[in-house]
Design an enzyme around this catalytic site. Structure first.
Site, PDB file in Angstrom:
ATOM      1  N   GLU A 537     -31.788   4.042   1.312  1.00 55.50           N
ATOM      2  CA  GLU A 537     -32.716   5.105   1.977  1.00 55.50           C
ATOM      3  C   GLU A 537     -34.158   5.152   1.306  1.00 55.50           C
ATOM      4  O   GLU A 537     -34.552   6.148   0.848  1.00 55.50           O
ATOM      5  CB  GLU A 537     -31.833   6.241   1.808  1.00 55.50           C
ATOM      6  CG  GLU A 537     -31.793   6.690   0.278  1.00 55.50           C
ATOM      7  CD  GLU A 537     -31.090   8.106   0.220  1.00 55.50           C
ATOM      8  OE1 GLU A 537     -31.235   8.755   0.918  1.00 55.50           O
ATOM      9  OE2 GLU A 537     -30.148   8.203  -0.817  1.00 55.50           O
ATOM     10  N   GLU A 546     -43.196   3.935   1.302  1.00 51.40           N
ATOM     11  CA  GLU A 546     -42.647   4.051   0.011  1.00 51.40           C
ATOM     12  C   GLU A 546     -42.121   2.676  -0.321  1.00 51.40           C
ATOM     13  O   GLU A 546     -41.216   2.432  -1.182  1.00 51.40           O
ATOM     14  CB  GLU A 546     -41.446   5.070  -0.235  1.00 51.40           C
ATOM     15  CG  GLU A 546     -42.145   6.611   0.214  1.00 51.40           C
ATOM     16  CD  GLU A 546     -40.836   7.663  -0.114  1.00 51.40           C
ATOM     17  OE1 GLU A 546     -39.723   7.272  -0.398  1.00 51.40           O
ATOM     18  OE2 GLU A 546     -41.467   8.664   0.239  1.00 51.40           O
TER      19      GLU A 546
END
Length: 791
Positions: A537, A546
């Site tokens: 995730e 990210e």
């Protein structure tokens, strides 16, 4: 009538609904309300009221000054060298407003008869001085908000540009003088001919009117007042104490036929994005219902409902709807009892007195109606009451999970969204089901499907993987890989208490993990196996911000070939240009402490915004920037290894930036064209993402997906709140764009093998011929390299 509305508000008292703050404004009021009158206003159902700063005596004194100065100015041999007139300071005859216990609860309303836009230097100078006197005195008295009537003509009207510029300059000066005041510019949503304010201003005394009204009906430009507001707020550099108040319908009491229809949705959303302090309604905004009581159309009610979802919802200001105030002498006269009734007889005293309510305690029908509308608002959900509303348009720096160890509370926020984890569990269940149906070989000796959760955090995906195994009946072996030493301790506790020791917890950076330990030990004769399903995730607000691509590239070597599955399988980044004045002002104010504010891709729950682009054939409102797919082809991974080992000289952006180009396959570039049908301004780019978690082997089945795109989230992952959008601000906002402008957006995802950053710019073009465009605006090149995401 008031009781009729009040009876309908008793149900559902446990629900939490938006609260309406309703104020009263009387355009004929020339003196501040007395204590008694203020109480009458409160008793009528209002929460606050406006007050003039000066009175009629001051108005007459200024009119006399204007007449005298105009005479001297006209007689002057050199009018251009004539000294500016000086407005004397206020005296006790000029105002009845004084500091008092309730003064801070009043909203000051500056004199509507001044003309800051006048082309006559005498009138404009005196008007500016009057405003400054009132601002200074209101500031002294403890007033916190001052409403200033906006320009009566907009900058786009011929001959009015100078006037709006003068008005803007006067407001800028007043902001410096009124250090503790909030300034609210009172403007209509749009100009409706014949419905402007009827109060004569100082320019009415001029021999020849500067801007005579045209007898021919004018074409309504629904964005002209917004244009004037944009000039004012940009001149004041988006000052945080500058707001706008919208007149929903401009009111003129003598008008016979007043329109009650709101303008097009584009105008409403444009004002929705602005720092709106008040929504003002006059009698003409309402229409009688079947009972003859005032009411608003469904369109008005829907507009109010959208505004009340804002964290800083606007107040309501009812103009010229009463109540009729009585002074102290009238009230005392009414309350005085007849002399003969002072001493009633015993029989009269024994009778029950008739209850009567003084007239001034009667609830105002317009305020009562708004209270009824308040009771009809949709109840706020648990998250809207605090969590989500607090995050509206609140800037957050993007996470750097590779370089920072997150705190437990950060993980807890992520875990508060069940929708995301339901989708992950569904994807895992589908993958296990099809694995068993197609009898794929597993990487374990027992026949169990080997699952690795990369970047496990506190373990919510581990829990969902175990649940998917239980619901499908497919046995699994689960490995939890986490680099955060603190989260590692938590995972060990979870394995002991919640998972029954069924999970193997490994503390390491996923890119350094060699795979499941099959035999031996890590120090002696280790034998490592493969992973059948790799779950992560690592997605960010823009999908890849990210460093999900870099992380999954680094762990791909443990994935079994050729059947290994990555969840997510792919993700795409999307964007759209937006107008968001509040966020632009927030970043501007941060600059002294944060010089990279306009170079930071901010994570923010975008709420008070206007999408300036529209969907037209060939150009969508939201467009895809790029895509990442996992696992990567083996040929790509071979080239990456060769570059990293020095086997390849040269490369793309990475090598030119000082690296060997090992991560150049994760650089991206896009060039998108958006169409702005209505004129407006662009403050930045809103970024979203979509992800395919699992795509079925069999054709025709709907994949399991996640989406934050406003037009797809309800269809793919309804009510998901795990990811807020990302906002790429523009250093220099584009100027006001003409209608049908084409916005060319260029964006790059750059890397130098050690970090990843974005670069972006916007250019605006207008068509001047069938095959020719000219550039009408644009931003500087923005780069987040100085605050890049470290690998």
């Amino acid at each position: 009538m008031a009781q009729e509305y009040m009876d309908q508000t008793s149900e559902g008292y446990d629900d939490v609904r938006p609260v309406f703050y309703i104020g009263q404004h009387d355009s004929a009021r020339s003196e501040p309300p007395t204590d008694l009158q203020y109480g009458q206003i409160l008793n009528a159902g209002f929460g606050f009221t406006t007050t003039p700063v000066t009175n009629r005596h001051f108005h007459q004194r200024i009119k006399d000054l204007v007449a005298s100065c105009l005479g001297e100015w006209e007689k002057s041999e050199l009018p251009s060298c004539h000294p500016d007139p000086i407005v004397p300071p206020l005296t006790i005859e000029d105002t009845a407003l004084f500091p008092d216990t309730y003064t801070s609860g009043l909203v000051a309303y500056s004199s509507p008869w001044i003309d800051l836009c006048s082309l006559n230097p005498v009138v404009s100078s005196i008007s500016r001085q009057v405003l400054n006197l009132e601002v200074n005195y209101a500031n002294f008295c403890g007033i916190r908000s001052l409403v200033v009537p906006g320009p009566r003509n907009d900058a786009l009207k011929a001959g009015s540009g100078q006037g709006v510029a003068q008005f803007s300059r006067a407001i800028q000066e007043a902001l410096v003088i009124g250090t503790r005041l909030n300034f609210i510019i009172h403007l209509p949503m749009y100009r409706e001919p014949g419905l402007e304010e009827s109060i004569e201003n100082l320019s009415s005394a001029l021999p020849n009117k500067e801007q005579p009204g045209s007898e021919e009906p004018e074409e309504i430009d629904i964005f002209s007042t917004w244009d004037s507001w944009h000039v004012i707020r940009t001149t004041c550099t988006y000052d945080s104490r500058l707001f706008v108040a919208n007149k929903c319908i401009v009111n003129k009491p003598t008008a016979v036929r007043v329109p009650r229809v709101l303008p097009e949705k584009q105008v409403q959303t444009r004002w929705f994005s602005e720092p709106l302090q008040y929504l003002t309604f006059g009698p003409s905004s309402f229409q009688p219902n079947k009972s003859g009581n005032p009411s608003l159309s469904r369109h008005h009610q829907d507009m109010i409902g959208s505004y009340m979802k804002l964290k800083h919802a606007p107040y309501f200001l009812l103009c010229d709807v009463g109540p009729e105030l009585k002074d102290s002498s009238e009230t005392l006269q009414e309350s005085a009892a007849p002399a003969e009734a002072a001493w009633p007889s015993l029989s009269e005293a024994s009778q029950q007195p008739t209850r009567t309510t003084p007239k001034y305690f009667k609830a105002n029908p317009y305020a009562s109606y708004l209270r009824y509308v308040e009771s009809q608002q949709e109840p706020l959900s648990v998250l809207e009451r605090s969590t989500l509303s607090n995050f509206q348009d609140w800037l957050q720096s993007p996470l750097q999970p590779l370089s920072d160890n997150l705190e437990s509370v950060t993980y807890e926020v992520f875990e508060g969204d069940p929708v995301k984890y339901n989708q992950y569990e569904a994807a895992c269940a589908e993958a296990l089901t099809e694995w068993a149906q197609h009898k794929k070989p597993t990487s374990s000796s027992t026949g169990a499907v080997v699952i690795a959760v990369a970047g496990s955090g506190r373990g919510p995906l581990v829990t969902r993987a175990l649940k998917a195994s239980e619901t499908t009946g497919v046995p699994v072996q689960v490995w939890a890989v986490e680099k955060n030493p603190n989260a590692y301790v938590y995972l060990l506790r979870q394995n002991q208490r919640e998972w029954g020791g069924r999970v193997t917890v490994v503390k390491t950076d996923m890119r350094a993990w060699k795979g499941p330990l099959v035999s031996g030990t890590a120090d002696e004769n280790p034998v490592y196996g493969k992973v059948d399903i790799l779950i992560s995730e690592l997605l960010g607000s823009f999908g890849d911000n990210e460093l999900s691509p870099e992380c999954l590239d680094g762990i791909q070597h443990v994935l079994a070939k050729p059947h290994g599955i990555s969840i997510p399988k792919s993700y795409t980044a999307h964007m759209s240009p937006i107008s968001t004045p509040r966020i632009h002002a927030d970043i501007s104010q941060r600059l002294p402490m944060d010089p990279h504010g306009f170079e930071t891709p901010w994570v923010v729950r975008l709420f008070q915004l206007d999408f300036v682009a529209e969907k037209v054939p060939g150009h969508a409102r939201f467009q895809q920037a790029w895509e990442f797919v996992h696992p990567l082809p083996e040929s790509t991974m071979t080239m990456v290894d060769a570059r990293r080992s020095g086997g390849v000289v040269g490369g793309g952006g990475g090598s030119m930036a000082g690296g060997v180009g090992a991560n150049d396959h994760n650089s991206r570039h896009c060039h998108l064209t958006f169409v702005c049908r209505s004129r407006g301004v662009v403050h930045g780019l809103a970024g979203y993402f979509e992800s395919v978690l699992y795509e079925h082997i069999e054709a025709g089945k709907t994949p399991v997906e996640l989406s934050t795109l406003p037009n797809n989230i309800d269809r793919k992952s309804k009510d998901m709140i795990s990811w807020f959008p990302i906002f790429f601000p523009l250093k220099v906002t584009t100027s006001v764009l003409p209608p049908d402008t084409e916005l060319e957006v260029s964006m790059w995802r750059q890397t130098d093998d050690k970090q990843v950053w974005y670069e972006w710019m916007v250019e605006a073009f207008a068509w001047v011929g069938p095959t020719q465009r000219i550039k009408v605006g644009g931003s500087e090149m923005c780069s987040s390299r100085k605050i890049a995401c470290l690998m």
